[in-house]
Design a protein around this motif. Sequence first.
Motif, mmCIF file in Angstrom:
data_model
loop_
_atom_site.group_PDB
_atom_site.id
_atom_site.type_symbol
_atom_site.label_atom_id
_atom_site.label_comp_id
_atom_site.label_asym_id
_atom_site.label_seq_id
_atom_site.Cartn_x
_atom_site.Cartn_y
_atom_site.Cartn_z
ATOM 1 N N GLU A 119 1.217 -1.277 0.012
ATOM 2 C CA GLU A 119 -0.255 -0.450 0.190
ATOM 3 C C GLU A 119 1.163 0.933 0.170
ATOM 4 O OE1 GLU A 119 -3.651 -0.367 2.348
ATOM 5 O OE2 GLU A 119 -2.602 -0.605 3.443
ATOM 6 N N THR A 120 2.040 1.023 1.069
ATOM 7 C CA THR A 120 2.983 2.480 0.961
ATOM 8 C C THR A 120 3.192 2.744 -0.557
ATOM 9 O OG1 THR A 120 2.894 2.140 3.469
ATOM 10 C CG2 THR A 120 4.999 3.103 1.644
ATOM 11 N N VAL A 121 3.520 1.577 -1.289
ATOM 12 C CA VAL A 121 3.965 1.644 -2.655
ATOM 13 C C VAL A 121 3.443 2.376 -3.335
ATOM 14 C CG1 VAL A 121 5.266 0.065 -4.633
ATOM 15 C CG2 VAL A 121 6.667 0.128 -2.513
ATOM 16 N N ASN A 122 1.780 1.284 -3.752
ATOM 17 C CA ASN A 122 1.329 2.625 -4.377
ATOM 18 C C ASN A 122 1.104 3.944 -3.781
ATOM 19 O OD1 ASN A 122 0.775 0.320 -5.509
ATOM 20 N ND2 ASN A 122 -1.040 -0.687 -3.848
ATOM 21 N N GLN A 123 1.318 4.564 -3.031
ATOM 22 C CA GLN A 123 0.572 5.828 -2.313
ATOM 23 C C GLN A 123 2.087 6.399 -2.648
ATOM 24 O OE1 GLN A 123 -0.386 6.665 1.843
ATOM 25 N NE2 GLN A 123 0.761 8.895 1.691
ATOM 26 N N GLY A 124 3.305 6.115 -2.762
ATOM 27 C CA GLY A 124 4.326 6.636 -2.965
ATOM 28 C C GLY A 124 4.194 6.938 -4.562
ATOM 29 N N LYS A 125 3.936 6.081 -5.399
ATOM 30 C CA LYS A 125 3.615 6.363 -7.222
ATOM 31 C C LYS A 125 2.531 7.142 -7.067
ATOM 32 C CE LYS A 125 2.548 3.837 -11.033
ATOM 33 N NZ LYS A 125 1.719 1.820 -11.713
ATOM 34 N N GLN A 126 1.527 7.439 -6.357
ATOM 35 C CA GLN A 126 0.392 8.260 -7.136
ATOM 36 C C GLN A 126 1.356 9.155 -6.635
ATOM 37 O OE1 GLN A 126 -2.701 7.448 -3.779
ATOM 38 N NE2 GLN A 126 -3.267 4.781 -5.091
ATOM 39 N N GLU A 127 2.367 9.658 -5.764
ATOM 40 C CA GLU A 127 2.674 11.026 -4.917
ATOM 41 C C GLU A 127 3.828 11.250 -6.100
ATOM 42 O OE1 GLU A 127 2.732 10.581 0.020
ATOM 43 O OE2 GLU A 127 4.666 10.020 -1.318
ATOM 44 N N HIS A 128 4.258 10.342 -6.416
ATOM 45 C CA HIS A 128 5.660 11.476 -7.110
ATOM 46 C C HIS A 128 4.721 11.577 -9.029
ATOM 47 C CE1 HIS A 128 8.415 9.816 -11.036
ATOM 48 N NE2 HIS A 128 9.425 10.154 -9.829
#
Length: 234
Positions: A119-128
Amino acid sequence: MKKTMILTSMALMSLVAVGCANEEVKDTQDNQPVVSTNMEEVQTEGNVNTKKPLIVYFSYGENSELPQDVDASASASIQKWNDENTGNTGIVAHIIQEKTKGDMFSVQTVNKYPSTYNETVNQGKQEHENNIRPELANHITNLDDYDTIFVGYPNWWYDMPMAMYSFFDEYDLSNKTIIPFNTSGGSAFSDTINTIKKLEPNANVIEGITIRAEDVESSQNEIDEWLNDLGYNI
């Protein structure tokens, strides 16, 4: 009489010559590096100042909603240091701190990341993808005390976590030496060194170290050798 005057003149010339020679020795000595056991006074190769550095780092384990008793073996990105939750980058940061005796600053976000890594990876992708720069929860108040700043982060989507962009937005590191370090699954620094140079154009950004996530727990010797090369050989 002339002989006496000649001898006197020769004596005076000798004294002047000795005085000049002594002055030359003094100037040479003044220009030599000072060897000191006081690490605040020593300069090393590469213009890295061994005055106490600051170690700034972002680590998933310190920015997530993990319970304190989380099983660190459940995720390769969660690590423990002195029984406190951190991550791979946090482990490297603490190894650097032990060697350099520097101060630590963990970049913390106001809104924590999810407790599961995916979930953190997905959130990081969205932020990026959306250039979202998270609000930071803590701040450095004595930045002028440091000439050298180690900056550490994991590689998220071939880049720094966006929280590190928030960090560089907040602080002007002009005329300071920045030494990057990071952890990754194999992407190393990607293009983040150039990114840091663009974000801090007036800083001296030198070559850092990158550690594969799977090698973090056995990276002590590699990090020590790297720091020795930088002059942190205390």
